[in-house]
Design an enzyme around this catalytic site. Structure first.
Site, PDB file in Angstrom:
ATOM      1  N   ASP A   1       0.828  -1.212   0.000  1.00 39.24           N
ATOM      2  CA  ASP A   1       0.000   0.000   0.000  1.00 39.24           C
ATOM      3  C   ASP A   1       0.862   1.262   0.000  1.00 39.24           C
ATOM      4  OD1 ASP A   1      -2.761   0.028  -0.099  1.00 39.24           O
ATOM      5  OD2 ASP A   1      -3.031  -0.371   2.041  1.00 39.24           O
TER       6      ASP A   1
ATOM      7  N   LYS B   1      -0.630  -0.353  -4.322  1.00 36.65           N
ATOM      8  CA  LYS B   1      -2.056   0.004  -4.276  1.00 36.65           C
ATOM      9  C   LYS B   1      -2.176   1.455  -3.834  1.00 36.65           C
ATOM     10  CE  LYS B   1      -5.075  -1.649  -1.000  1.00 36.65           C
ATOM     11  NZ  LYS B   1      -5.562  -0.404  -0.371  1.00 36.65           N
TER      12      LYS B   1
ATOM     13  N   GLU C   1     -14.283  -1.270  -1.635  1.00 31.97           N
ATOM     14  CA  GLU C   1     -14.531  -1.429  -0.194  1.00 31.97           C
ATOM     15  C   GLU C   1     -15.867  -0.784   0.184  1.00 31.97           C
ATOM     16  OE1 GLU C   1     -11.200  -0.444   2.297  1.00 31.97           O
ATOM     17  OE2 GLU C   1     -12.364  -0.740   4.143  1.00 31.97           O
TER      18      GLU C   1
END
Ligand code: KIV
Length: 293
Positions: free
Chosen positions: A111, A140, A209
């Site tokens: 991330d 990401k 998400e």
């Protein structure tokens, strides 16, 4: 299952071997896209250290995400906003080392933390390069709109990118809390537009998400070249991701509604992870009770 062989060089025992080293070829981007094309669900789990990453690989998890959720689960922060690039690199390095030592085959995603890609595309490249040099195969980043140019810039320079839309925890303060996103027709249309832009810019995975299942399902059908990985987004995404501590039932805060505790009925952690992999692959996780809305 292979039995761990003692490592004479280590007084601390061994990392688990992969469950089927001879059977599983290393997971690559083309393999993930092939899996998606033939309808096989992609499994992703977070891990933050060498041992848990090796166990997850041994359990057959396809993608390991060193998520900035480590701010909460490892560092005790109240959100991911305080996680630094240095911390992310430390954990990516630890995970990559653990995967190498156990001859693991999972795809490793790191991330990009808050503030490490917001300033300019050049800053994003420097931060992404640091994660790749620490051992990540892909980075990401969160958000849509302005991020499309950054994604294109990174992809053109050989860095695979996983995008992340819906609830984007790095912007929790702007969003007003950990809430389901894309519930109104207007916000759903915005999210869909951003997802298409990100695919067009070269993103090859997309975490969705906490978005309504119908929206996630539509996007999954529409984005042929960018498999969707859901978390609290229903069962019709191309794959699923969970935070490791949540699925092991050791969340210190409130357990999100969409999580299943895979330790229930499992004799150990590896078996819990295997149950997660099986449930995602056979479509039994998530079920209609595991959603965010
Ligand atoms: O940081 C993280 O763990 C994540 C997942 C929840 C997708 O971004």
């Amino acid at each position: 299952m292979t039995t761990p062989t003692p490592n004479p060089a280590s007084p601390y025992g061994t990392l688990p071997p992969t469950s089927a080293p001879a059977l599983r070829k290393p997971i690559s981007l083309p393999r993930l896209l092939e899996m998606h094309a033939r309808g096989e669900k992609i499994t992703m789990l977070t891990a933050y250290d060498a041992t848990f990453a090796a166990v997850a690989d041994a359990a057959g998890v396809d993608c390991i995400l060193v998520g900035d959720s480590l701010g909460m689960v490892c560092q005790g922060l109240s959100s991911t906003v305080g996680v630094t690039l240095e911390t992310m690199c430390y954990h990516v390095e630890s995970v990559a080392r653990g995967l190498r030592r156990s001859q693991a085959t999972a795809w490793l995603i790191g991330d990009l933390p808050f503030g490490a890609y917001h300033e300019s595309k050049e800053q994003a490249l420097r931060s992404a390069a640091a994660l790749m040099q620490a051992g990540a195969h892909m980075v990401k980043l969160e958000g849509g709109g302005w991020t499309a140019d950054t994604v294109r810039f990174l992809v053109e320079r050989g860095i695979p990118v996983c995008a992340h839309l819906g609830l984007t925890p790095q912007t929790v303060h702007a969003l007003g809390g950990y809430r389901v996103q894309g519930k109104t027709a207007e916000s759903a249309a915005l999210l869909k537009g951003q997802a298409h832009e990100l695919q067009h810019a070269g993103a090859t995975l997309l975490v969705l998400e906490m978005v309504p299942a119908a929206l996630a399902a539509e996007l999954t059908l529409e984005l042929a070249h960018c498999p969707t990985i859901g978390i609290g987004a229903g069962k019709d995404t191309a794959g699923q991701v969970l935070v490791l501590h949540d699925m092991l039932g050791v969340n210190l805060g409130k357990m999100p509604k969409f999580v299943r505790n895979f330790m229930t009925g499992a004799p150990g952690i590896r078996e819990a992870m295997q149950a997660y992999v099986t449930a995602v692959k056979d479509g039994s996780f998530p079920d209609n009770t595991q959603h965010a809305w």
